[in-house]
Scaffold this motif. Structure first.
Motif, PDB file in Angstrom:
ATOM      1  N   SER A   1      69.154 -79.071  19.653  1.00  0.00           N
ATOM      2  CA  SER A   1      69.390 -79.498  18.270  1.00  0.00           C
ATOM      3  C   SER A   1      69.036 -78.393  17.291  1.00  0.00           C
ATOM      4  O   SER A   1      68.209 -77.522  17.568  1.00  0.00           O
ATOM      5  CB  SER A   1      68.538 -80.722  17.947  1.00  0.00           C
TER       6      SER A   1
ATOM      7  N   VAL B   1      65.831 -79.208  12.671  1.00  0.00           N
ATOM      8  CA  VAL B   1      64.900 -80.263  13.077  1.00  0.00           C
ATOM      9  C   VAL B   1      63.745 -80.402  12.084  1.00  0.00           C
ATOM     10  O   VAL B   1      62.701 -80.952  12.405  1.00  0.00           O
ATOM     11  CB  VAL B   1      64.339 -80.001  14.491  1.00  0.00           C
TER      12      VAL B   1
ATOM     13  N   SER C   1      57.409 -81.271  10.385  1.00  0.00           N
ATOM     14  CA  SER C   1      58.303 -82.422  10.433  1.00  0.00           C
ATOM     15  C   SER C   1      57.721 -83.605   9.664  1.00  0.00           C
ATOM     16  O   SER C   1      57.821 -84.752  10.082  1.00  0.00           O
ATOM     17  CB  SER C   1      58.549 -82.815  11.894  1.00  0.00           C
TER      18      SER C   1
ATOM     19  N   ALA D   1      68.498 -84.662  14.261  1.00  0.00           N
ATOM     20  CA  ALA D   1      67.435 -84.598  15.270  1.00  0.00           C
ATOM     21  C   ALA D   1      66.148 -84.146  14.609  1.00  0.00           C
ATOM     22  O   ALA D   1      66.153 -83.452  13.596  1.00  0.00           O
ATOM     23  CB  ALA D   1      67.826 -83.633  16.389  1.00  0.00           C
ATOM     24  N   GLY D   2      65.049 -84.568  15.183  1.00  0.00           N
ATOM     25  CA  GLY D   2      63.744 -84.179  14.651  1.00  0.00           C
ATOM     26  C   GLY D   2      62.682 -84.983  15.355  1.00  0.00           C
ATOM     27  O   GLY D   2      62.973 -85.756  16.269  1.00  0.00           O
TER      28      GLY D   2
ATOM     29  N   GLN E   1      59.693 -86.766  11.163  1.00  0.00           N
ATOM     30  CA  GLN E   1      60.550 -86.833   9.979  1.00  0.00           C
ATOM     31  C   GLN E   1      61.908 -86.247  10.342  1.00  0.00           C
ATOM     32  O   GLN E   1      62.033 -85.042  10.541  1.00  0.00           O
ATOM     33  CB  GLN E   1      59.916 -86.043   8.832  1.00  0.00           C
ATOM     34  N   ILE E   2      62.887 -87.109  10.417  1.00  0.00           N
ATOM     35  CA  ILE E   2      64.231 -86.654  10.798  1.00  0.00           C
ATOM     36  C   ILE E   2      65.112 -86.703   9.556  1.00  0.00           C
ATOM     37  O   ILE E   2      65.244 -87.753   8.917  1.00  0.00           O
ATOM     38  CB  ILE E   2      64.821 -87.543  11.911  1.00  0.00           C
TER      39      ILE E   2
ATOM     40  N   GLU F   1      71.729 -86.269   7.104  1.00  0.00           N
ATOM     41  CA  GLU F   1      72.560 -85.706   6.025  1.00  0.00           C
ATOM     42  C   GLU F   1      73.982 -86.225   6.139  1.00  0.00           C
ATOM     43  O   GLU F   1      74.490 -86.410   7.237  1.00  0.00           O
ATOM     44  CB  GLU F   1      72.545 -84.173   6.100  1.00  0.00           C
TER      45      GLU F   1
END
Lengths: 249, 357
Positions: free
Chosen positions: A122, A125, A172, B195-196, B199-200, B203
């Motif tokens: 990905s 992220v 994140s 993805a993340g 915290q994703i 968008e």
């Protein structure tokens, strides 16, 4: 944290006390400074009497990168902050022909941001970041003798102090760690006093606002934060810089 | 020649003054909308032609009242000239018929005539700052189904005889406001895979040309990516799913979602779709269905700890929450600082007495 706040409050209370003591001493010991005096027999034009100088305030912006190794560079790249700070110094002792010995405090804020990484395929992220609030208690010698006695509008100020910094880092969107580091702080500043550009305006600024002098400055500084204890994050830096505006009042 | 006023002329002057006082021009009536649902207050305090929130069809059907706080209402404490509120519709558009004018209230053939809203009863003006309520189905007696979307102008008159069509109403005895009906949903956006870790960032790209008011992100954690039966592109948002995120703004394009809050473990994924809302709170149909994935993410702290051969937990224990001066009691710190400051004060006073300055 509360101990630090209590200590800082006590320090400022004592500085205020010395300021008021000094003001009383100035009022009683130097009556010749009161009011305007005639220049000569034929003139009633008041002689300019500058107001007393007790403080210097600096509005600072500069670059700061802690010596946190290769991981700092790999995540934050060339991010230099910036470090935004304000410093207030009290003129404690006036050394004849040299300038005032100052004690003061500085508080600032700096943040570094970068992209988080992942082992998956990905992209985008999220981000990773770190912020720091450095607080410095310092002593400095403001060598303004050149400007006062030789009409050379330069002021040199070596500084030495104690740094306390609170940091917070996360990735994140959530905080991963926070804590404190302590260390010594040094600095060397050169300032260009701006009074010579328009002395009349400089005097008016003093008469109307009590600002004796204004200046632009450049300073290099460093810190040993975290290097005295292996339980503190090494937030210090071997070399950083700041520039900004200063005022004495 | 100097002429004296007789008592009679003085009395006449007094009477004129009293009459003038009684008929003195009243200040212009103004109004302020109160909040409506989650809308907040629109531009407030205006006089005429303040556009209210557009109402969606669902809101029109719900018939929730629009509330206004009125200032400078022509309230007569004595009750001698007590007035009543009277509601008229001035036609469509902000340039609809002016219902202050009696002829516009009387006319019945023109398309821009005023129509009396007898279903609404503002009642007698009993306080100086009343709150008035207007329910959509009182404003639109043909019902929401029978009314075309658009902007409608309404006049509220302060009159002695409601429904009167013979007397012009002065400017300071009326106010006007608009109510807009917007029954069309905006176009759906296009969302990208996201993805993340915690915290994703989701968008999307908006397709709607109108001003938006927000967006909702729906995640179906009960299904795998590409296998959701609840989230179907082009269909209405499923009522069984609570939005994982709701954002506001005139052109929202991103929302943050906490993967852990959704119950996703690292490595798991779920289908998601986005809808946008217009200013009337009409919700678009679902966007394309994309994939939301929780992946392991590393940041500076992870890198720093690995560089020092520590796990992130060991690292946190080592560096987090350090006291500023470990091992030094706070009383001792304070005492040291106080002593240092006292010493400096004493030194300063000695130098001052010595005339060093």
């Amino acid at each position: 944290m509360s101990r630090l706040v209590a200590s800082t409050a006590a320090f400022f209370a004592l500085v205020s006390l010395t300021a008021s003591t000094r003001a009383l001493a100035d009022d009683s010991s130097d009556p010749g400074q009161q009011g305007a005096r005639p220049i000569g027999e034929w003139s009633e034009e008041p002689l300019f009497v500058p107001s007393s100088e007790n403080f210097t305030v600096e509005l600072r912006v500069g670059a700061y990168r802690p010596d946190l190794g290769s991981s700092f560079s790999s995540y934050f790249g060339g991010d230099l902050g910036p470090l935004i700070a304000i410093e207030l110094d009290y003129h404690l002792l006036q050394i004849p022909y040299v300038g005032p010995l100052q004690v003061g405090a500085r508080v600032g804020w700096v943040e570094w941001n970068g992209q988080a990484t992942t082992t998956s395929s990905s992209t985008n992220v999220g981000g990773t970041g770190m912020s720091m609030i450095p607080v410095t208690v310092l002593a400095s010698l403001r060598i303004d003798g050149l400007a006062r006695h030789l009409s050379l509008p330069l002021i040199l100020t070596p500084k030495l102090g104690l740094d306390f910094a609170y940091f917070q880092t996360g990735t994140s969107g959530y905080t991963q760690a926070d804590g404190w580091s302590v260390g010594l702080d040094w600095g060397a500043q050169i300032a260009l006093e701006l009074d010579f550009l328009d002395r009349r305006s400089a005097r008016r600024l003093d008469e109307e606002w009590g600002l004796n002098h204004s200046e632009i400055f450049f300073e290099i500084f460093g810190s040993t934060m975290g290097s005295f204890s292996d339980r503190q994050l090494p937030l210090g830096t071997s070399l950083a810089w700041a520039a900004g505006l200063g005022f004495t009042f | 020649m100097h002429r004296r006023f007789s008592p009679l002329s003085l009395a006449a002057l007094l009477a004129i003054a009293v009459a003038w006082q009684a008929s003195e021009a009243h200040a212009q009536i103004t109004y302020t909308y109160q909040t409506y649902g989650d809308r907040g207050t629109p531009s407030s305090g205006a006089t005429n032609y303040l556009v209210s929130w557009p109402l969606s069809f669902a809101e029109c059907e719900a018939n929730e009242p629009i509330r206004m706080v009125i200032t400078n209402a022509p309230y007569d404490a004595t009750g001698v000239t007590r007035l009543e509120w009277d509601l008229w519709q001035g036609g469509t558009g902000t340039a609809g018929a002016n219902c202050q004018t009696a002829t516009n209230r009387r006319a019945t053939t023109s398309a821009a005539v005023c129509a009396h809203r007898t279903a609404w009863s503002g009642g007698q003006i009993t306080t100086t700052m009343p709150t008035l309520e207007f329910r959509p189905q009182e404003l639109f007696p043909d019902g929401c189904n029978g009314t075309a979307q658009g902007t409608y102008v309404f006049y509220v008159l302060a009159v002695s005889a409601p429904g009167d069509t013979t007397t012009d109403v002065t400017a300071n005895h009326h106010f006007a406001f608009n109510v807009a009906l917007d029954f069309e949903a905006p176009e759906a956006p296009t969302v990208e895979d996201a993805a993340g870790d915690r915290q994703i960032a989701v968008e999307w790209t908006n397709a709607a040309t109108e001003t938006l008011a927000g967006a909702r992100v729906y995640v179906d954690t009960s299904a795998a990516c590409g296998a959701s039966t609840l989230l179907v592109e082009g269909s209405a948002a499923p009522s069984s799913l609570t939005p994982a995120a709701t954002v506001t703004g005139s052109a929202p394009t991103t929302a943050d979602i906490d993967g852990a809050d959704l119950g996703l473990a690292v490595g798991e994924s779920a289908p998601m779709a986005v809808t946008v809302l217009d200013t009337a709170r009409n919700e678009s149909v679902l966007s394309n269905v994309a994939c939301l994935e929780r992946v392991p993410v590393e940041g500076f702290w992870d890198g720093y700890c690995r560089e020092h051969m520590l796990s992130t937990d060991e690292c946190r224990q080592r560096y987090s929450g350090c006291t500023a001066m470990p091992g030094l009691p706070s009383q001792r710190q304070l005492a040291l600082l106080a002593l240092a400051a006292l010493g400096l004060v004493v030194a300063r006073r000695r130098v001052g007495r010595g005339g060093a300055r």
